[in-house]
Write a protein that holds these residues in place. Structure first.
Motif: not given
Length: 187
Positions: A53, A56, A76, A78, A96, A98
């Protein structure tokens, strides 16, 4: 299936940024770097990108669709995705992730198909990939600068037994030296 390649640029003394968190001395001429065979080859062979993150957020994500060299899906890592999604195009999508590095790598490898999945940003992401043995090669760009302090790339790996075998080496303008290593089997 392509390879998973960890790529990072460091100072000669092993830092990914200086004491103020800046990286500009590692990338003094991005336009010139973009013309190098090393980067052109990486762009041609990369089918997906994984980054942390912080890496990015270092750039303006809304410009990635227009200007980012890797026009591929970007995964990404995160804990919390942003509320506003960045601009995308037909080739560049931002996803994204997670649920951790393994999930990000699985998804990136699937998206890359026969091309490489390249990890290009974040010391923590780089270290997680090495620790979890999720990569095939490591590509280190070494710039002839000394920072003395900053964020070290190979920190937090003291309990790991990671052996590398040099595959190749290239020199680029500005004194940059890139070295590729294959991850050797564990002993």
């Amino acid at each position: 299936m392509g390879k998973v390649i960890l790529g990072m640029t460091i100072s000669l003394d092993g830092f990914v940024n200086d004491r103020d968190g800046r990286v500009d001395r590692l990338y003094p001429d991005l336009a010139e770097l973009g013309k190098t065979k090393m980067l052109r080859d990486a762009i041609r062979t990369t089918g997906a990108v994984v980054m942390g993150r912080n890496a990015y957020a270092m750039g303006d994500p809304d410009t990635f669709a227009d200007t980012y060299e890797f026009q591929t899906p970007i995964f990404v890592l995160t804990h919390v995705p942003p509320k506003k999604m960045p601009k995308e195009n037909d080739n560049l999508k931002v996803i994204f992730v997670t649920d951790g590095i393994r999930s990000a790598m699985t998804r990136a490898k699937a998206a890359a198909g026969t091309r490489n999945a390249t990890v290009i940003g974040g010391a923590s992401t780089f270290q997680q990939c090495l620790r979890e043995r999720l990569c095939d090669e490591v590509q280190i760009g070494i710039m002839p600068v000394l920072f003395g302090r900053g964020l070290r790339l190979f920190e937090h790996l003291e309990d790991e037994d990671i052996r590398l075998e040099k595959v190749r080496m290239e020199e680029s303008p500005g004194g940059r030296t890139d070295i590729w290593f294959r991850i050797a089997p564990s002993s």
